[in-house]
Scaffold this motif. Structure first.
Motif, PDB file in Angstrom:
ATOM      1  N   THR A  20     -27.897   2.752  10.605  1.00  0.00           N
ATOM      2  CA  THR A  20     -27.353   4.144  11.331  1.00  0.00           C
ATOM      3  C   THR A  20     -26.101   4.804  10.728  1.00  0.00           C
ATOM      4  O   THR A  20     -26.169   5.700  10.428  1.00  0.00           O
ATOM      5  N   LEU A  21     -25.193   3.776  10.674  1.00  0.00           N
ATOM      6  CA  LEU A  21     -24.081   4.094  10.265  1.00  0.00           C
ATOM      7  C   LEU A  21     -23.916   4.821   8.800  1.00  0.00           C
ATOM      8  O   LEU A  21     -23.251   5.862   8.345  1.00  0.00           O
ATOM      9  N   ILE A  22     -24.759   3.798   7.878  1.00  0.00           N
ATOM     10  CA  ILE A  22     -25.066   4.458   6.449  1.00  0.00           C
ATOM     11  C   ILE A  22     -25.731   5.622   6.357  1.00  0.00           C
ATOM     12  O   ILE A  22     -25.396   6.625   5.367  1.00  0.00           O
ATOM     13  N   ARG A  23     -26.780   5.892   7.138  1.00  0.00           N
ATOM     14  CA  ARG A  23     -27.533   7.053   7.252  1.00  0.00           C
ATOM     15  C   ARG A  23     -26.620   8.158   7.461  1.00  0.00           C
ATOM     16  O   ARG A  23     -26.535   9.297   6.834  1.00  0.00           O
ATOM     17  N   HIS A  24     -25.651   8.175   8.362  1.00  0.00           N
ATOM     18  CA  HIS A  24     -24.753   9.170   8.794  1.00  0.00           C
ATOM     19  C   HIS A  24     -23.941   9.515   7.858  1.00  0.00           C
ATOM     20  O   HIS A  24     -23.579  10.616   7.365  1.00  0.00           O
ATOM     21  N   MET A  25     -23.278   8.447   7.061  1.00  0.00           N
ATOM     22  CA  MET A  25     -22.424   8.611   6.069  1.00  0.00           C
ATOM     23  C   MET A  25     -23.163   9.211   4.734  1.00  0.00           C
ATOM     24  O   MET A  25     -22.451  10.334   4.243  1.00  0.00           O
ATOM     25  N   LEU A  26     -24.362   9.106   4.420  1.00  0.00           N
ATOM     26  CA  LEU A  26     -25.252   9.898   3.318  1.00  0.00           C
ATOM     27  C   LEU A  26     -25.150  11.282   3.869  1.00  0.00           C
ATOM     28  O   LEU A  26     -25.182  12.107   2.951  1.00  0.00           O
ATOM     29  N   GLN A  27     -25.650  11.524   5.153  1.00  0.00           N
ATOM     30  CA  GLN A  27     -25.777  12.888   5.642  1.00  0.00           C
ATOM     31  C   GLN A  27     -24.582  13.800   5.596  1.00  0.00           C
ATOM     32  O   GLN A  27     -24.648  15.035   5.605  1.00  0.00           O
ATOM     33  N   ASN A  28     -23.583  12.911   5.617  1.00  0.00           N
ATOM     34  CA  ASN A  28     -22.206  13.749   5.711  1.00  0.00           C
ATOM     35  C   ASN A  28     -21.294  13.397   4.491  1.00  0.00           C
ATOM     36  O   ASN A  28     -19.993  13.160   4.718  1.00  0.00           O
ATOM     37  N   ALA A  29     -21.723  13.168   3.357  1.00  0.00           N
ATOM     38  CA  ALA A  29     -20.958  12.683   2.230  1.00  0.00           C
ATOM     39  C   ALA A  29     -20.283  13.410   1.683  1.00  0.00           C
ATOM     40  O   ALA A  29     -19.236  12.987   0.777  1.00  0.00           O
ATOM     41  N   GLY A  45     -39.368  -4.212   3.471  1.00  0.00           N
ATOM     42  CA  GLY A  45     -39.275  -2.773   2.595  1.00  0.00           C
ATOM     43  C   GLY A  45     -38.213  -2.004   2.943  1.00  0.00           C
ATOM     44  O   GLY A  45     -37.393  -2.501   3.978  1.00  0.00           O
ATOM     45  N   VAL A  46     -37.942  -1.054   2.352  1.00  0.00           N
ATOM     46  CA  VAL A  46     -36.620  -0.338   2.675  1.00  0.00           C
ATOM     47  C   VAL A  46     -37.047   0.573   3.839  1.00  0.00           C
ATOM     48  O   VAL A  46     -38.118   1.306   3.940  1.00  0.00           O
ATOM     49  N   ASP A  47     -36.032   0.777   4.825  1.00  0.00           N
ATOM     50  CA  ASP A  47     -36.101   1.643   5.824  1.00  0.00           C
ATOM     51  C   ASP A  47     -36.133   3.312   5.193  1.00  0.00           C
ATOM     52  O   ASP A  47     -35.257   3.698   4.735  1.00  0.00           O
ATOM     53  N   GLY A  48     -37.337   3.640   5.441  1.00  0.00           N
ATOM     54  CA  GLY A  48     -37.592   5.149   4.747  1.00  0.00           C
ATOM     55  C   GLY A  48     -36.709   6.308   5.551  1.00  0.00           C
ATOM     56  O   GLY A  48     -36.412   7.134   4.727  1.00  0.00           O
ATOM     57  N   ASP A  49     -36.307   6.221   6.794  1.00  0.00           N
ATOM     58  CA  ASP A  49     -35.561   7.004   7.309  1.00  0.00           C
ATOM     59  C   ASP A  49     -34.046   7.236   6.630  1.00  0.00           C
ATOM     60  O   ASP A  49     -33.659   8.400   6.635  1.00  0.00           O
ATOM     61  N   ILE A  50     -33.506   6.105   6.156  1.00  0.00           N
ATOM     62  CA  ILE A  50     -32.300   5.987   5.392  1.00  0.00           C
ATOM     63  C   ILE A  50     -32.397   7.056   4.193  1.00  0.00           C
ATOM     64  O   ILE A  50     -31.314   7.808   4.024  1.00  0.00           O
ATOM     65  N   LYS A 211     -14.110   2.701  17.583  1.00  0.00           N
ATOM     66  CA  LYS A 211     -15.545   2.963  18.392  1.00  0.00           C
ATOM     67  C   LYS A 211     -16.215   3.924  17.777  1.00  0.00           C
ATOM     68  O   LYS A 211     -15.875   4.942  17.422  1.00  0.00           O
ATOM     69  N   ALA A 212     -17.536   3.647  17.962  1.00  0.00           N
ATOM     70  CA  ALA A 212     -18.607   4.757  17.523  1.00  0.00           C
ATOM     71  C   ALA A 212     -19.761   4.813  18.441  1.00  0.00           C
ATOM     72  O   ALA A 212     -20.180   3.721  19.105  1.00  0.00           O
ATOM     73  N   ALA A 213     -20.408   5.946  18.351  1.00  0.00           N
ATOM     74  CA  ALA A 213     -21.638   6.020  19.025  1.00  0.00           C
ATOM     75  C   ALA A 213     -22.846   6.247  18.154  1.00  0.00           C
ATOM     76  O   ALA A 213     -22.517   7.292  17.378  1.00  0.00           O
ATOM     77  N   MET A 214     -23.966   5.855  17.737  1.00  0.00           N
ATOM     78  CA  MET A 214     -25.025   5.807  16.974  1.00  0.00           C
ATOM     79  C   MET A 214     -24.278   6.070  15.187  1.00  0.00           C
ATOM     80  O   MET A 214     -24.780   6.838  14.551  1.00  0.00           O
TER      81      MET A 214
END
Length: 356
Positions: A20-29, A45-50, A211-214
Motif C-alpha cells: 500500500t505504501l509503495i502503491r501510494h508512492m507511485l501514484q504520487n511520484a 504472482g504480482v499484486d495487480g493493484d500496485i 505515523k501513517a494511515a493506509m
C-alpha cells in the motif's frame, strides 16, 4: 563522475502495508521515474493493484516493463545483481529504485549486496524503510495475521524457519533508517505516542519514526534520505545470521479500505528571512530547531552575505547538508526554507527559531 542512483529498501512483515505504501508512492511520484523491484514469492504472482498505480495492469514474471508514466516494474524471481544491471543499462536511467523485500528475509544481506563491484559505484541505498503494523505491535503481536506469516515462511525452503518472529522484527528495526507506523488510524493518540516512543528507543540514534494511515506518506518524506546505508552496516547488527535468498514476496495486505486520507497527517510551510552572515552558525541553528520540534525534512536555499552563489540546504532529521549550487542572478537574495513534519508543528515557534 555521474551521481549514484538512490535505491530505497522497503521491509516489514506480511500485512504491515508495504504494498500500500509503495502503491501510494507511485501514484504520487511527482514526475520521478521510479523503478520498482518486487520480490516474487511462490505462485502468488504480482499484486495487480500496485501496477494499476503505474497505469498498466500486466507485468509478467522476469519482465521489466516500461509503464506509461515512467514507472518501471520488475519482479525478481532471479538474482538481485542481474536485475540491477538491467535497470542501470536503461536509457534514460530511473531517478530512483524502490525494492520491496519479503518481511521474512532479512534486510541486512540485501543492503550488503550494494557493495558488490560494479553496483557500488553506480547505486547507493538512499535508506531502509521498515513498515510496522501499528495495531498488531501495540497488541503484542508483530503481524495482524501471525498464521499467514508462518504459512508464508513454511512455503519457502530458503528461509530460516526456527528464529522467533520477535527476532526477525528486531532485525528489521535494527536495519531501519525510517520506521513507518502504519494503520495509525486504528490507534488512540496515547497508543500511537507510546509505540513511536518505544520504537525510537529500540532503533539506532537519528532514525525517524513516522505515523501513517493506509501508507499515505509524502514522497518528499520517503525518498531522498541520502543515508548511504551500505556504508554503515556495522551499526545495523543482525541478531542472528542464516542462509536465505531475497526472492520471496509479500503482496497481500490485510487492510483494504480505500485510502482517501491524503496527507492530512503531514504539513509543510515556508520560512523566509534575509541574508545570513555566518553559514556555520546558521546550520547549528537549523539543527537545534529540527531537534526541538521533531521536524522530518527541511530544505531550501540560503543567501550568505558576500557570496554570489546561493547555498542549497537539505536536512533529513538532524543531518544537515549544504552546498553552493548556482548564482542568484536576478533572483532576490533571500533565505527560503520549506519545513515538513507531522501535523501539529508549532509554525510560529519554528519560524521564530529559524529567523532569530
Amino acid at each position: 563522475m555521474a551521481a549514484k542512483i538512490p535505491a530505497t529498501v522497503v521491509t516489514g512483515f506480511l500485512g504491515a502495508g508495504k504494498t500500500t505504501l509503495i502503491r501510494h508512492m507511485l501514484q504520487n511520484a511527482q514526475g520521478k521515474r521510479i523503478a520498482l523491484i518486487i520480490n516474487e514469492f511462490g505462485d502468488l504472482g504480482v499484486d495487480g493493484d500496485i501496477l494499476k498505480g503505474c497505469g498498466e495492469e500486466t507485468c509478467t514474471e522476469d519482465d521489466i516493463v516500461e509503464l506509461s508514466n515512467g514507472c518501471i516494474c520488475c519482479t525478481v524471481a532471479d538474482d538481485f545483481i542481474p536485475t540491477m544491471e538491467q535497470l542501470l543499462a536503461r536509457d534514460p536511467k530511473p531517478d530512483h529504485i524502490v525494492i520491496e523485500t519479503s518481511g521474512l528475509a532479512l534486510p541486512q544481506p540485501l543492503v550488503r549486496a550494494f557493495n558488490w563491484p560494479g553496483i557500488s559505484t553506480r547505486v547507493t541505498v538512499d535508506g531502509v524503510i521498515t513498515v510496522v503494523d501499528g495495531r498488531a505491535v501495540t497488541d503484542g503481536q508483530f503481524a495482524h495475521n501471525i498464521a499467514a506469516v508462518d504459512a508464508q515462511r513454511a512455503q519457502d525452503e530458503n528461509l530460516d524457519h526456527e528464529t522467533p518472529l520477535s527476532e526477525l522484527f528486531e532485525d528489521q528495526i535494527a536495519c531501519a533508517d525510517m520506521i513507518v507506523v502504519n494503520k495509525a488510524d486504528l490507534l488512540s493518540d496515547d497508543e500511537a505516542t507510546a509505540l513511536t516512543t518505544k520504537l525510537k528507543t529500540d532503533a539506532r540514534a537519528g532514525v525517524q519514526v513516522v505515523k501513517a494511515a493506509m501508507g499515505a506518506l509524502p514522497v518528499d518524506v520517503l525518498l531522498g534520505q541520502g543515508v548511504g546505508s551500505e556504508s554503515d552496516l556495522e551499526a545495523r547488527h543482525e541478531i542472528h545470521h542464516h542462509h536465505h535468498h531475497d526472492d520471496d514476496d509479500d503482496h497481500h495486505d490485510d487492510h483494504h479500505h480505500e485510502h482517501e486520507h491524503g496527507h492530512d497527517e503531514f504539513e509543510s510551510f515556508i520560512v523566509t528571512r534575509g541574508e545570513i552572515t555566518d553559514a556555520a552558525a546558521f546550520v547549528s541553528q537549523v539543527t537545534d530547531t529540527i531537534r526541538a520540534h521533531n521536524i522530518l525534512r527541511l530544505k531550501g536555499f540560503v543567501a550568505v552575505a558576500g557570496k554570489p552563489m546561493r547555498q542549497t540546504l537539505q536536512a533529513v532529521g538532524p543531518r544537515v547538508d549544504t552546498y553552493f549550487d548556482q548564482p542568484f542572478g536576478d533572483a532576490p537574495r533571500e533565505t527560503r526554507l520549506v519545513v515538513i513534519g507531522e501535523a501539529g508543528l508549532d509554525q510560529a515557534a519554528i519560524t521564530k527559531a529559524l529567523t532569530a
